[in-house]
Design an enzyme around this catalytic site. Structure first.
Site, short mmCIF file in Angstrom:
data_model
loop_
_atom_site.label_atom_id
_atom_site.label_comp_id
_atom_site.label_asym_id
_atom_site.label_seq_id
_atom_site.Cartn_x
_atom_site.Cartn_y
_atom_site.Cartn_z
N HIS A 175 83.49 -3.14 42.56
CA HIS A 175 82.89 -2.14 41.67
C HIS A 175 82.36 -2.85 40.40
O HIS A 175 82.85 -2.64 39.29
CB HIS A 175 83.96 -1.12 41.32
CG HIS A 175 83.50 0.09 40.58
ND1 HIS A 175 82.21 0.31 40.21
CD2 HIS A 175 84.21 1.16 40.11
CE1 HIS A 175 82.13 1.46 39.55
NE2 HIS A 175 83.35 1.99 39.47
N GLU A 277 77.31 -2.36 43.35
CA GLU A 277 78.57 -2.60 44.05
C GLU A 277 78.36 -2.94 45.53
O GLU A 277 77.64 -2.23 46.24
CB GLU A 277 79.45 -1.35 43.94
CG GLU A 277 79.57 -0.82 42.52
CD GLU A 277 80.24 0.53 42.43
OE1 GLU A 277 81.17 0.76 43.25
OE2 GLU A 277 79.86 1.34 41.58
#
EC number: 5.1.3.15
Length: 307
Positions: A175, A277
């Site tokens: 992330h 991501e």
């Protein structure tokens, strides 16, 4: 078994390159220095919070309001998401509450290895075995490793092995919060033609038509069946992102819409980062056969902006 600062420095420190510290109570971190970059890596979550190539500003954004405390997710850097992405898709399968984005990002990983290679890059390996928390959440027979190579480029990889007798279903993600000068001036290249689920519009499936994506509002998009490399065009540099073993790309920015509901972001944080991501989730969720191993990796490098 937890590893103390003294034990870590005795067995894993590399003079002038890797040292261990505990500036925040209960939060052990590695400070990594190479001739080409500096980095900071926390054992909790196998969480890289800084990577700064020599002569550059930080590539990763860390919120000034982020909690740096045991059991609290870190806001910024590169959270490692496992074994689910976002809310758990099969939360009804267990009786206990499943944490957002899985348990890996708030679990202390075990340091397995540090190494300085002949090119001057530092290699770090961390492992995450099952524990009481993972077992309570239905994950009892797995082995997970994170490998980092830190130098002029940043390379990180996660491998998951199914040690059980039944197929193992999971999601995973890096992330990554990329630091940018001004999100409104950023262009993202590499998603043209991809199909995405728009989480800010009732999960409607859409197609990215433009070659360059521009951030003009809050964004939360899950681009499925895409493995293409991406480039972030920032004010004075380009950030190049390649990945392997990932079929999902997520892009996110909370803008002024979601930021007030996120207490670990500063009021203006949204202007200084975009999340791009490498993920396997939703349509691209992994089903791993007994005894099999799956790997996902990403590599980040910088170039000067083309004029």
């Amino acid at each position: 078994m937890s590893q103390t600062i003294a034990e870590l420095n005795e067995h894993f420190a590399i003079r002038d390159h890797v040292t261990f510290h505990e500036d925040e109570p209960g939060m052990v971190k590695l400070r990594i220095a190479t001739s080409a970059s500096e980095a900071t890596l926390y054992l909790q979550g196998a969480h890289l919070t800084q990577w700064t190539p020599t002569g550059q500003s930080p590539v990763l954004y860390l919120s000034p309001k982020s909690a740096l405390a045991p059991g609290k997710p870190i806001r910024g850097g590169i959270p490692v998401l496992f074994p689910w992405f976002g809310p758990r898709w099969n939360a009804d399968a267990v009786a206990v509450t499943s944490p957002m984005h899985g348990f890996a990002r708030v679990t202390v990983w075990t340091l397995e290895r540090t190494h300085l290679d002949p090119n001057g890059d530092v290699h770090i390996t961390l492992s995450l075995p099952p524990d009481e928390t993972s077992r309570s959440l239905g994950y009892d027979h797995f082995a997970t490793k994170m490998d980092f190579r830190i130098g002029a480029e940043l390379h990180m990889a996660i491998t998951v092995t199914n040690r059980g007798a039944e197929p193992m279903v999971f999601e995973e993600g890096f992330h990554t919060y990329f630091a940018v000068d001004d999100v409104k001036e950023v262009l993202l290249d590499g998603l043209r033609g991809s199909t995405y689920l728009d989480k800010r519009d009732d999960m409607i499936r859409k197609v990215q038509r433009e070659s360059l994506f521009r951030f003009t509002r809050d964004v939360d998009q899950v681009h499925v069946k895409t493995a293409e490399a991406l480039t972030i065009h920032d004010t004075n540099r380009q950030i190049h992102i390649a990945k392997e073993g990932s079929q999902t790309t997520v892009i996110w920015n909370p803008w002024t819409v979601l930021t007030p509901g996120l207490p670990d972001l500063a009021e203006d944080s949204w202007t200084h980062f975009i999340c791009v991501e490498a993920v396997n989730a939703m349509d691209d969720r992994i089903t791993l056969a007994p005894g099999a191993t799956h790997g996902m990796s990403t590599t980040v490098r910088l170039t000067d902006k083309k004029r």
